[in-house]
Design a protein around this motif. Structure first.
Motif, PDB file in Angstrom:
ATOM      1  N   GLN A   1       0.852  -1.189   0.000  1.00  0.00           N
ATOM      2  CA  GLN A   1       0.000   0.000   0.000  1.00  0.00           C
ATOM      3  C   GLN A   1       0.885   1.234   0.000  1.00  0.00           C
ATOM      4  OE1 GLN A   1      -2.503  -1.404   3.480  1.00  0.00           O
ATOM      5  NE2 GLN A   1      -3.963  -0.111   2.367  1.00  0.00           N
ATOM      6  N   ARG A   2       0.771   2.024  -1.050  1.00  0.00           N
ATOM      7  CA  ARG A   2       1.617   3.214  -1.141  1.00  0.00           C
ATOM      8  C   ARG A   2       1.156   4.250  -0.117  1.00  0.00           C
ATOM      9  NH1 ARG A   2       4.592   5.381  -6.496  1.00  0.00           N
ATOM     10  NH2 ARG A   2       5.812   6.969  -5.392  1.00  0.00           N
ATOM     11  N   LEU A   3       2.115   4.970   0.441  1.00  0.00           N
ATOM     12  CA  LEU A   3       1.817   6.024   1.418  1.00  0.00           C
ATOM     13  C   LEU A   3       1.925   7.389   0.750  1.00  0.00           C
ATOM     14  CD1 LEU A   3       3.804   4.643   4.492  1.00  0.00           C
ATOM     15  CD2 LEU A   3       1.414   4.245   3.882  1.00  0.00           C
ATOM     16  N   PRO A   4       1.113   8.362   1.166  1.00  0.00           N
ATOM     17  CA  PRO A   4       0.066   8.253   2.181  1.00  0.00           C
ATOM     18  C   PRO A   4      -1.088   7.381   1.686  1.00  0.00           C
ATOM     19  CG  PRO A   4      -0.142  10.340   1.032  1.00  0.00           C
ATOM     20  CD  PRO A   4       1.118   9.697   0.523  1.00  0.00           C
ATOM     21  N   LEU A   5      -1.901   6.917   2.608  1.00  0.00           N
ATOM     22  CA  LEU A   5      -2.983   5.993   2.233  1.00  0.00           C
ATOM     23  C   LEU A   5      -4.030   6.663   1.363  1.00  0.00           C
ATOM     24  CD1 LEU A   5      -3.601   4.021   5.565  1.00  0.00           C
ATOM     25  CD2 LEU A   5      -2.425   3.223   3.500  1.00  0.00           C
ATOM     26  N   ILE A   6      -4.364   7.914   1.694  1.00  0.00           N
ATOM     27  CA  ILE A   6      -5.356   8.623   0.874  1.00  0.00           C
ATOM     28  C   ILE A   6      -4.590   9.420  -0.174  1.00  0.00           C
ATOM     29  CG2 ILE A   6      -7.247  10.304   0.870  1.00  0.00           C
ATOM     30  CD1 ILE A   6      -7.831   9.571   3.739  1.00  0.00           C
ATOM     31  N   ARG A   7      -4.753   9.049  -1.469  1.00  0.00           N
ATOM     32  CA  ARG A   7      -3.870   9.638  -2.476  1.00  0.00           C
ATOM     33  C   ARG A   7      -4.532   9.858  -3.831  1.00  0.00           C
ATOM     34  NH1 ARG A   7       0.853   8.031  -2.433  1.00  0.00           N
ATOM     35  NH2 ARG A   7       1.165   8.188  -4.640  1.00  0.00           N
ATOM     36  N   ASN A   8      -5.813   9.835  -3.887  1.00  0.00           N
ATOM     37  CA  ASN A   8      -6.503  10.045  -5.172  1.00  0.00           C
ATOM     38  C   ASN A   8      -7.548  11.134  -5.081  1.00  0.00           C
ATOM     39  OD1 ASN A   8      -5.262   8.100  -6.903  1.00  0.00           O
ATOM     40  ND2 ASN A   8      -6.308   6.510  -5.754  1.00  0.00           N
ATOM     41  N   PRO A   9      -7.179  12.378  -4.827  1.00  0.00           N
ATOM     42  CA  PRO A   9      -5.814  12.876  -4.655  1.00  0.00           C
ATOM     43  C   PRO A   9      -5.433  12.910  -3.182  1.00  0.00           C
ATOM     44  CG  PRO A   9      -7.334  14.701  -4.801  1.00  0.00           C
ATOM     45  CD  PRO A   9      -8.166  13.449  -4.852  1.00  0.00           C
ATOM     46  N   VAL A  10      -4.143  13.252  -2.916  1.00  0.00           N
ATOM     47  CA  VAL A  10      -3.699  13.485  -1.535  1.00  0.00           C
ATOM     48  C   VAL A  10      -4.345  14.794  -1.075  1.00  0.00           C
ATOM     49  CG1 VAL A  10      -1.709  13.875  -0.035  1.00  0.00           C
ATOM     50  CG2 VAL A  10      -1.511  12.326  -1.997  1.00  0.00           C
ATOM     51  N   PRO A  11      -5.074  14.772   0.047  1.00  0.00           N
ATOM     52  CA  PRO A  11      -5.741  16.011   0.466  1.00  0.00           C
ATOM     53  C   PRO A  11      -4.748  17.070   0.967  1.00  0.00           C
ATOM     54  CG  PRO A  11      -6.197  14.205   2.017  1.00  0.00           C
ATOM     55  CD  PRO A  11      -5.354  13.625   0.928  1.00  0.00           C
ATOM     56  N   PRO A  12      -5.062  18.349   0.750  1.00  0.00           N
ATOM     57  CA  PRO A  12      -4.230  19.425   1.306  1.00  0.00           C
ATOM     58  C   PRO A  12      -4.346  19.424   2.821  1.00  0.00           C
ATOM     59  CG  PRO A  12      -6.274  20.329   0.419  1.00  0.00           C
ATOM     60  CD  PRO A  12      -6.274  18.861   0.095  1.00  0.00           C
ATOM     61  N   MET A  13      -3.464  20.153   3.500  1.00  0.00           N
ATOM     62  CA  MET A  13      -3.666  20.348   4.934  1.00  0.00           C
ATOM     63  C   MET A  13      -4.934  21.183   5.108  1.00  0.00           C
ATOM     64  SD  MET A  13      -1.331  18.695   6.547  1.00  0.00           S
ATOM     65  CE  MET A  13      -1.417  19.357   8.211  1.00  0.00           C
ATOM     66  N   PRO A  14      -5.697  20.936   6.208  1.00  0.00           N
ATOM     67  CA  PRO A  14      -6.965  21.658   6.368  1.00  0.00           C
ATOM     68  C   PRO A  14      -6.757  23.168   6.304  1.00  0.00           C
ATOM     69  CG  PRO A  14      -6.747  19.954   8.055  1.00  0.00           C
ATOM     70  CD  PRO A  14      -5.440  20.007   7.322  1.00  0.00           C
ATOM     71  N   GLU A  15      -7.764  23.835   5.781  1.00  0.00           N
ATOM     72  CA  GLU A  15      -7.698  25.286   5.601  1.00  0.00           C
ATOM     73  C   GLU A  15      -7.413  25.999   6.921  1.00  0.00           C
ATOM     74  OE1 GLU A  15     -10.703  28.441   3.527  1.00  0.00           O
ATOM     75  OE2 GLU A  15     -11.169  26.302   3.332  1.00  0.00           O
ATOM     76  N   LYS A  16      -8.016  25.471   8.005  1.00  0.00           N
ATOM     77  CA  LYS A  16      -7.837  26.120   9.300  1.00  0.00           C
ATOM     78  C   LYS A  16      -6.896  25.348  10.220  1.00  0.00           C
ATOM     79  CE  LYS A  16     -11.816  28.903   8.864  1.00  0.00           C
ATOM     80  NZ  LYS A  16     -13.252  29.115   9.098  1.00  0.00           N
TER      81      LYS A  16
END
Lengths: 334, 334
Positions: free
Chosen positions: A161-176
């Motif tokens: 399993q490629r890291l990071p786990l969530i990658r379609n797409p990789v989410p940005p850091m939260p806005e806040k």
């Protein structure tokens, strides 16, 4: 110092992966001896009661490091070796990593967890060249979690399993951010009840990160959760996974973090210093120095509609710096 | 209310174990949809980006509870069902557990972890009769850890390793507990920066447990480690395992702890109230009330040369009570 060819690096990576697996198995087998295994001899049972756990663990720690070192010396006699146990026995804490090909190894990270048989313990093996950690291997055998990376070849969980786990797409850091983030931090061993000591500085910083927005004289970060696992190495592994968003820590040594930093960086994460620079709003965000004992890691992040992934990470770094205190972990002799 | 025969209880236990396995699989499958699985359709991918994670998780939570409830209603139509999701939708937080055979279920404990894909999440299923939790099943599928117990039949990890893990013999609580103990605690959701609010009361208590002996006006407990996992259910599972020595928490609901309490008690642990009674040095140490929202759990302990296992646990309870503040978690309507 010559470069290392792609083929050589592939060979070193394959070797490190196998070495990590074998060392992790040794840790688990030694742990099983302390569990209620009926097949263990009566004599052995007496030896493994909890009161002796600390000695036994030191023994395992040393055995596993000797095993790893032996294999490395045999296969790569010209490489340097920096191990946690070898340091502990010497009196020096000099930073020994230079431009040479170097192995930096913690045979057992999460020692307290291991003593209590809490599953968050692991072996950590890094290969460093020209002062850059190029390969990282972390194996937590009681969790069946094996993390590995090689520069340019991706970071992986259990090799599949490629890291990071969530990658379609990789989410940005939260806005806040840090709001919405999981914040990982450790209480550590320095428990002196001195109002300006590291424990108080840490806890004040943790509370700033946790408190409601507007609280703590405007410093409240309202993180989504605060986690403490008792293993710097696994904290970094979960940063690479994307499970933890922010890890902030002082006091670790290079063998605690070298493999984790390699894996985080290869997964797309950012690792810099824990201590806010004076101009923390504008200072350049520099790559961590492995021997600095001060670490702030941000998980891999993708682009948002208005920022690059790196921009979302750097924004988060500055928001953390605005909420934490400087920690005082110097290097003996430095 | 009639008694439940041994055979009936065996049947209920086998049913609960299977139910836990199936529900855990559902959680893991839903989690995998959010990982970078190339086989997931493009349409699905858009739906599963992190910004939608909270909705998706709520959906999973509801689906898994509906699944569990459906199976129970089908097999045991006369039993009561108390589930986290069913509560959330109603306005009441009345304590609904009475003498009837009752299932108390949290389809997903560690929701924040699940949103971030940090492996410390699980399903929790308890069977309660005459107000006693008789059966507990906890499955953390991403960790491959399955905990189960039935009164009189032992507590187990993965159905093969009896809990606690160290049991030949089970060690007593440390002589100087909380020193030498792993202390597990959670920051929780109440982050109000009120000097006498729960967050401050908790952190003050955590600091007392952590600080050096003699520090904090004599309250320093110098615990071996402080851990926060973000799952009350798994905190209890690790208490049953013997990996954590002390868990102290306020604010949970009965579905967060029912299965964990069953497993801890069957493993030989002690669960009482978090809030120190006024005469905390002499008060009788009463068994926890499931609906109390205030919990202090001590791991299974064996006898020392001078004390029974229970005595070492009770001594530890009083040492914790001497270091923690009362928490303010009332029951709406109570």
């Amino acid at each position: 110092m010559t470069d290392i060819s792609k083929e050589e690096l592939d060979g070193i990576y394959a070797f490190a992966v196998n070495l990590g697996k074998e060392a992790g198995k040794m840790l688990l087998e030694a742990a099983k001896l302390r569990m209620g295994d009926e097949r263990v001899s009566e004599e052995r049972k007496e030896h493994v009661q909890k009161e002796n756990a600390v000695d036994l663990v030191t023994e395992t720690d040393e055995d596993v490091e000797a095993f790893i070192k032996g294999k490395i010396v045999e296969k790569y006699p010209s490489h340097k070796f920096v191990g946690e146990e070898s340091y502990s026995k010497g009196s020096s804490r000099d930073y020994l990593i230079d431009d040479s090909p170097t192995w930096c190894v913690d045979p057992l990270d999460g020692t307290v967890n291991y003593i209590h048989l809490f599953p968050m313990f692991c072996v950590s093996i890094a290969f460093i060249h020209k002062s850059k950690p190029l390969i990282g291997v972390i194996y937590a055998p009681f969790l069946n979690q094996f993390f590995s990376s090689c520069v340019g070849r991706g970071a992986w969980l259990n090799e599949t399993q490629r890291l990071p786990l969530i990658r379609n797409p990789v989410p940005p850091m939260p806005e806040k951010a840090p709001s919405g983030c999981i914040f990982s931090c450790e209480w550590g061993k320095d428990r002196k009840d001195h109002p300006d000591g590291n424990m108080h500085r840490k806890i004040e910083s943790f509370m700033n990160m946790a408190a409601e927005i507007g609280g703590r004289q405007g410093r409240g970060g309202m993180v989504h959760g605060v986690r403490s696992l008792g293993s710097a190495t696994l904290d970094l592994a979960y940063i690479a996974m994307g499970a933890f968003d922010i890890w902030w820590e002082g006091g670790c040594w290079e063998w605690d973090v070298a493999a984790g930093v390699a894996i985080v960086q290869e997964a797309g994460g950012l690792v810099t210093t824990a201590n806010p620079p004076e101009d923390h709003l504008t200072a350049a965000i520099e790559e961590v120095r492995l021997g600095s004992r001060l670490y702030l890691a941000i998980r891999p992040a993708g682009a948002s509609q208005t920022e690059t992934g790196r921009q979302t990470q750097e924004r988060t770094v500055r928001e953390v710096w605005a909420r934490v205190r400087n920690l005082d972990y110097s290097r003996p002799g430095a």
